[in-house]
Design a protein around this motif. Structure first.
Motif: not given
Length: 424
Positions: A284, A287, A313, A317, A321, A369, A372-373, A394
């Protein structure tokens, strides 16, 4: 005559802050299926978007930050414990004020937003009055202790700018809005994570005596943020571009120094085995850095599509996170302190790192995760119906992951059953 066993009579207030903040994030995460397609088109300032963003930042993230500071200041800096009554009045008022602001954004009633914001500001001021009273009485006044006041102080300016915009919406212009965003996103959240990392990462990976430079890192980082803000207000000739570019360079140097220091801390750790939540925290943090680098570079080249995905992000992210990862260390520790510390049955208690159900927690973070991607992909390369599909995938993954994490942490609070009486 029965001997007293000095255990903690109440579970730490931090646990209530963390779990409340976790729950308050669900409505915002659940709205991403609707919001991501709009964000991809650059449409951010509309009622549902403003409501979801402020609910998540103020209701979820800030609540968690309050809880972390509630515990970190007494433990990390050896300050007197924060009075428990702070929890009893601060958390309910905080939740109510954020709820009223959210309702105001949804209904486009900035009067309600302003009233809720004023209550939030006053409540936060009282909270930090108590926290600050104990903060200045700390015995372990390290460099982290001294610099921590910098991002915390920024929060006042962020809130005041927000109040101004809600009270006088017709007088809001780009300089005010950008200052609000930069101060909140980079100066407060980015700075708070950066400063606390110099205390929490060594504590969690058991690494001490490593040569790092928090003062130099913070100097470059905050100088860059300050120059960015000045550049948004300065419009004479090419001066604004020069200030922005110099600020970007300073910010990048700060991020490079921060990355170097975190790597040094991890490499020279005393304990070779790292608990799994720390791997999640390190991912995290990476990111966070990637997101901030993207924000800096997209601003430098005026690439708005990269800017939006970088902010996403960095926020979802990275920051969120990271909070989720740290919760898996903080909640078990506080439960052990409350339930088992200084009691005879502590010898049979599970290890702190084994209290969170590993499979459920791992699944929750993989969902989060992964979601998030997928969301980042939808913001970057998605087209047409694919954006909508990816957005809902998502949405479900991130919301589901957050809920699974809540169940994992809730399970921790059942280990060992009810705490026995203090007397044998």
């Amino acid at each position: 005559m029965r001997d007293a066993i000095p255990t903690k009579k109440r579970l730490s207030a931090t646990v209530y802050y963390l779990l409340t903040g976790l729950c308050l994030g669900w409505p915002s995460l659940a709205s991403l299926g609707v919001l991501l397609p709009d964000w991809r088109r650059g449409e951010v300032i509309f009622p549902l978007s403003l409501a979801a963003i402020h609910l998540f930042i103020l209701g979820s993230m800030l609540t968690v930050a309050f809880g972390v500071l509630f515990q970190v200041i007494p433990i990390a800096f050896q300050a007197p414990p924060i009075p428990r009554h702070v929890l009893c009045w601060h958390l309910p008022i905080h939740v109510a004020s954020v709820a009223s602001m959210t309702a105001g954004f949804i209904t486009s009633s900035f009067t309600i937003v302003a009233v809720g914001g004023a209550v939030l500001f006053a409540n936060t001021t009282l909270y930090f009055a108590f926290i600050g009273h104990h903060y200045v009485r700390a015995r372990n006044k390290t460099l982290v202790h001294r610099i921590l006041s910098l991002p915390v102080s920024v929060l006042w300016f962020v809130m005041l700018l927000g109040l101004f915009q809600a009270t006088f919406p017709n007088k809001v212009f780009p300089g005010v809005l950008l200052t609000h965003i930069i101060l909140g996103g980079l100066a407060f959240w980015g700075g708070l994570v950066m400063v606390l990392s110099y205390k929490l990462v060594p504590m969690f990976v058991i690494s001490h005596g490593c040569r790092v430079s928090l003062a130099g890192t913070a100097s470059f980082y905050y100088s860059g943020v300050l120059l960015w803000i000045v550049s948004t207000w300065y419009s004479v000739g090419n001066t604004a571009y020069v200030l922005r570019d110099v600020g970007t360079a300073a910010l990048l140097i700060g991020l490079i120094c921060y990355t170097r220091d975190m790597l040094r801390i991890v490499i020279v750790r005393k304990k070779r085995r790292i608990a799994f939540p720390i791997y999640e925290a390190l991912a995290a943090m990476a990111l966070c850095i990637v997101g901030e680098l993207g924000i800096a570079m997209s601003t430098l080249v005026s690439l708005h599509s990269l800017l939006f995905v970088s902010i996403y992000v960095f926020g979802f992210g990275g920051l969120v996170a990271l909070m989720y990862a740290y919760m898996q260390k903080i909640v078990p520790f506080l439960w052990f302190e409350y339930r088992f510390s200084k009691r005879p049955e502590r010898k049979t208690a599970p290890l702190i790192d084994d209290m969170v159900p590993r499979r459920t927690a791992l699944t929750s973070m993989l969902f989060y995760f992964g979601g998030t991607i997928v969301g980042a992909i939808a913001l970057t390369v998605g087209k047409g119906s694919m954006v909508s599909l990816a957005s809902w995938v998502s949405d479900l993954a991130m919301t589901g992951g957050s809920m699974l994490l809540f169940l994992s942490l809730r399970h921790v609070l059942t280990i060992g059953g009810k705490r026995p009486d203090d007397h044998l």
